[in-house]
Design an enzyme around this catalytic site. Structure first.
Site, PDB file in Angstrom:
ATOM      1  N   CYS A   2       0.805   4.051   2.641  1.00  0.00           N
ATOM      2  CA  CYS A   2       1.261   3.660   3.976  1.00  0.00           C
ATOM      3  C   CYS A   2       2.681   4.144   4.231  1.00  0.00           C
ATOM      4  CB  CYS A   2       1.187   2.135   4.152  1.00  0.00           C
ATOM      5  SG  CYS A   2      -0.498   1.516   3.957  1.00  0.00           S
ATOM      6  N   CYS A  41       0.842  -1.194   0.000  1.00  0.00           N
ATOM      7  CA  CYS A  41       0.000   0.000   0.000  1.00  0.00           C
ATOM      8  C   CYS A  41       0.879   1.247   0.000  1.00  0.00           C
ATOM      9  CB  CYS A  41      -0.907  -0.066   1.224  1.00  0.00           C
ATOM     10  SG  CYS A  41      -1.528   1.501   1.799  1.00  0.00           S
TER      11      CYS A  41
END
Lengths: 435, 166, 75
Positions: free
Chosen positions: B65, B62
Site C-alpha cells: 500500500c 500492508c
C-alpha cells in the site's frame, strides 16, 4: 579443528533459508520504509568454562528490496575460535602425553585432567547470497549460494526453495533443497581410521585431504490458525556421504579389568603418546530425518513461540528438542524475551567412551561427546529496544549446559561417567543492531 | 374476501398506504437483488454514480500500500476531470495506525473507514490490497488482487478504458 | 521410532494437516497481527543462524526450521 564444522549443510541450509527468511520477514512486516538496504548485524560471544572453546563472531546480513517483493540478501560472518577442546581420550589418574595433530609436537595433560587439545586458533569466513522473488501471484521462488573457509576446511553450497500459497494465503506449502560439498584438509594429514596415534614426526598413517557431500531437503506446511496464531510443520531429510570422521579425535584403549588407559612403550629420546590411543572412525554415510512443529501465538501484546523437533538417523541417534520463547513488551518501544530450550539425544551406535583392549577393533568407533547420550538446557533472556528511524538494538545472555548420560554398560572397570564424559557449561552473549 | 369495486378499493387511504409501502419494498428488494449482482450499494459509493470509481481496500500494515498510494494520487489528479473518483477503504482494526499511515502518505482521494467490514465483505476481498474498478453504471469491470508496481501501466489502461478515453 | 515410520508419519501429518487446513484461517483484512515483525516464524534470522551454528557444533542434530508463510499475506 575439533569441532563439528558449522559449515555443514544443515547449518548452511538453515543459514541460507534464514537469510532468505530474512527477506521474507522484511516483506511481510508492517509497512516500513521500503527503501534500499536493510542491515542486520550481530556480535556474538560463545565461551565454555574450564579453558575450553571460546568463539567470537561478527555477522552482517544485508537485504536489498526491489519492486514487487523481489529481494537480494548478502551475508558475511567472521568467526574467531580459540581455546581447548576434548580430544576424546578419557581422564585417568596418571599424566598423559598426546602427539599434536600436526605431528610436529606433543602436549601433556596433568594427572586427573580432562584431555584437551588446545592447538588451534582458527578464523572462519563465511558468505551467503540469496535471491528471492514471486512467480505469479501465489508462488515464491528463491536461490542461494554459500561458501566458507577456515584453514583446514572449506565449504561450497547451493540452495533453492519454492513456496505456494493456498486458501487465500492462509496455507503455504514449501520445499527447499540444499546441496553442498565440503573439503577437509586436516593439519598433518587425515589419519587412518582406528589406527594408533604415533610418535612426533611419524606421519606414516596419514593421507591427504578428504571431502564430503551433503544433500538436504525440507518440506513444510505453514497454516494460519487464527488472527493471532500461526503454525508450521516441517519434514526434513538429510544425507551426508564421504568423510564424516573428526580427524583430530581419538579413543583411549583401556584395560578391560581396571578401565584405565593402557600405557604405551615409549622409545627413549623419542617424544610420543604416553598411552594407547586410536584415531576415531565414523561411517561414510549418514542419513537423518526430522519432524519439526512450531506455534507462534500473540496474546495481548505478548508473543509466545513453542517448537518441537524430533530427529532420527541411521547412526541410531534420536533426539528431541523443545524450544520456547516469550516476547514480553516493556513500555511502547522495547521488549524482554526469556528463552528456554531443552535438548536430549541418544548415543550413536558406534559411540564408545573408550575401547577395552582384547576385543577386536570395531569397524567404527568414536568417543566424541557430541555423539554420546546427553541432555542439554539453554536458559537466557534477551532485551530489545526500538529506536527512531526503525532501528533496533538488542542484547541477549544465555547459559548452555550439557550433562552426559553414559549408559552404565559402556563404563569399563572402575570408570565413572565423569571420567569418560566431559560435561559442558557455556555462556552465550550477543549484541545486535538492525538498521 | 372483500368484493368491492376497484375504484372504491383504491380510494381507501389505508389500502393506498399499504400498497405504496409494498411497492416501495418490492422496488427496494429488487434494487438490492440487482445490486448484489452488479454493484454492492454502499454509502461511500452512491454519491459518485455516473463516475468511474476505483475502490481500493488498504491497511496500515500492508506493505504494498505504500507504493499504491502515490500511484493513486497520480491517477486521481490526472483523471479527476474525466470523471475518475478514487475511494480508499481502510480495514484497519486500529484507527490510530491508519491515521499514522495517512500522515506518512497523504491521500488526494477520498478515504472511507470500514472497520466493521461491511464493504470488505460485500466486495469479497480475498487479498490485501484489492482494488475494484467500477464503470459509470456501477458495474465492476476490473479487479486486482495485490498491487504490483510493474503493472501500473495495465492498471492505468483499465482506468482509461472505463473512462472512455481509449 | 525407526526411519520408515518417521517418513510415513510425517507424510500423514502433512497430508492430514493440509486437508484439515482448508477451512482454517482468517480473512485477508484480518492479517494485522500476523503482519507484525514479532509474529514472523523467524523474527531474527541472524540470531537463528547463530544459534543453529552453535547447536550444530555441539550436538548431533541440526536444522528442522522451515520458511515461508504467515505474515501479512499481501500481494
Amino acid at each position: 579443528m575439533t569441532k563439528q564444522h558449522g559449515s555443514g549443510l544443515s547449518a548452511t541450509l538453515a543459514t541460507a533459508t534464514c537469510t532468505l527468511l530474512g527477506t521474507a520477514a522484511a516483506n511481510a512486516v508492517l509497512a516500513e520504509e521500503a527503501d534500499d538496504w536493510d542491515f542486520d548485524t550481530a556480535l556474538l560471544y560463545y565461551g565454555e568454562s574450564d579453558g575450553r572453546v571460546q568463539d567470537a563472531s561478527l555477522n552482517v546480513l544485508a537485504n536489498r528490496q526491489f519492486t514487487d517483493d523481489r529481494s537480494l540478501s548478502l551475508g558475511l560472518t567472521v568467526d574467531a575460535l580459540t581455546g581447548a577442546t576434548p580430544n576424546g581420550a578419557i581422564r585417568i589418574g596418571e599424566a598423559q602425553t598426546f602427539t599434536r595433530p600436526s605431528g610436529n609436537a606433543a602436549y601433556d595433560i596433568a594427572p586427573g585432567g580432562l584431555p584437551l587439545d588446545d592447538t588451534f586458533l582458527d578464523t572462519r569466513y563465511a558468505l551467503t547470497a540469496g535471491w528471492k522473488q514471486p512467480l505469479g501471484r501465489l508462488n515464491t521462488f528463491g536461490v542461494g549460494v554459500s561458501a566458507s573457509s577456515e584453514y583446514d576446511y572449506t565449504h561450497a553450497g547451493f540452495n533453492t526453495q519454492f513456496a505456494r500459497d493456498f486458501n487465500d494465503r492462509n496455507t503455504t506449502l514449501s520445499a527447499a533443497l540444499a546441496i553442498a560439498r565440503d573439503e577437509i584438509d586436516p593439519v598433518g594429514g587425515t589419519p587412518l581410521e582406528l589406527s594408533p596415534m604415533l610418535d612426533v614426526g611419524d606421519l606414516s598413517n596419514r593421507r591427504g585431504a578428504e571431502s564430503k557431500e551433503v544433500v538436504d531437503v525440507v518440506f513444510g506446511l505453514t497454516q494460519v490458525i487464527s488472527r493471532n496464531t500461526l503454525v508450521q510443520v516441517n519434514y526434513s531429510w538429510s544425507d551426508a556421504s564421504g568423510y564424516l570422521t573428526d580427524p583430530y579425535k581419538v579413543l583411549s584403549v583401556v584395560d578391560p579389568e581396571t578401565g584405565v588407559t593402557l600405557p604405551r612403550a615409549v622409545t627413549p629420546e623419542v617424544v610420543g603418546p604416553s598411552h594407547a590411543f586410536l584415531y576415531e572412525g565414523r561411517p561414510e554415510e549418514r542419513s537423518k530425518q526430522s519432524l519439526y512443529g512450531q506455534v507462534r501465538h500473540y496474546m495481548n501484546g505478548k508473543v509466545l513461540d513453542v517448537s518441537y523437533r524430533y530427529m532420527t538417523d541411521d547412526w541410531d541417534i534420536d533426539s528431541h528438542t523443545v524450544d520456547t520463547h516469550l516476547r514480553w513488551p516493556v513500555g511502547t518501544a522495547s521488549y524482554l524475551e526469556p528463552h528456554l530450550r531443552f535438548y536430549a539425544q541418544t548415543e550413536a551406535s558406534f559411540y564408545s567412551p573408550s575401547l577395552p583392549a582384547g576385543i577386536p577393533i570395531p569397524a567404527f568407533a568414536s568417543s566424541d561427546y557430541r555423539l554420546g547420550r546427553f541432555q542439554a538446557l539453554t536458559a537466557g533472556v534477551k532485551y530489545g529496544w526500538r529506536m527512531r528511524g526503525d532501528h533496533e538494538m538488542s542484547v541477549r545472555l544465555e547459559w548452555y549446559q550439557q550433562r552426559g548420560d553414559v549408559p552404565a554398560d559402556m563404563l569399563v572397570g572402575g570408570q565413572s561417567a565423569a571420567d569418560v564424559y566431559p560435561d559442558l557449561d557455556a555462556v552465550i552473549a550477543q549484541f545486535s543492531y538492525r538498521f | 374476501m372483500l368484493q368491492t369495486r376497484p375504484a372504491r378499493f383504491w380510494a381507501h387511504s389505508r389500502i393506498r398506504q399499504f400498497a405504496a409501502r409494498a411497492l416501495f419494498a418490492t422496488v427496494l428488494a429488487s434494487a438490492a437483488l440487482a445490486s448484489a449482482v452488479t454493484t454492492p450499494s454502499a454509502d461511500p459509493l452512491s454519491p459518485h454514480s455516473g463516475k468511474v470509481v476505483l475502490v481500493d481496500f488498504w491497511a496500515s500494515w500492508c506493505a504494498p500500500c505504500r507504493s499504491s498510494f502515490p500511484w493513486m494520487n497520480d491517477m486521481q489528479t490526472k483523471y479527476a476531470d474525466d470523471g475518475l473518483v478514487i475511494v480508499a477503504v481502510n480495514v484497519d482494526n486500529d484507527r490510530e495506525a491508519a491515521l499514522k499511515f495517512l500522515d506518512e502518505h497523504p491521500p488526494e482521494f477520498e478515504v472511507h473507514y470500514d472497520a466493521d467490514r461491511v464493504l470488505a465483505r460485500r466486495f469479497e476481498v480475498v487479498a490485501m490490497p484489492s482494488s475494484f474498478l467500477l464503470d459509470r453504471d456501477g458495474r465492476i469491470v476490473d479487479r486486482h488482487l495485490g498491487f504490483k508496481v510493474l503493472q501500473q501501466d495495465e492498471y492505468e489502461a483499465a482506468i482509461r478504458a472505463a473512462l472512455g478515453r481509449e | 521410532m525407526n526411519e520408515r515410520m518417521l517418513r510415513a508419519a510425517s507424510a500423514l501429518v502433512l497430508a492430514a494437516a493440509l486437508d484439515g487446513c482448508a477451512g482454517l484461517g482468517v480473512a485477508a483484512w484480518d492479517r494485522d497481527v500476523l503482519a507484525r515483525d514479532d509474529m514472523q516464524l523467524t523474527p531474527d534470522p541472524v540470531e537463528a543462524a547463530l544459534d543453529e551454528h552453535i547447536y550444530f557444533s555441539k550436538e548431533a542434530s541440526s536444522g528442522g526450521r522451515g520458511f515461508g508463510g504467515g505474515g501479512c499475506g499481501c500481494n
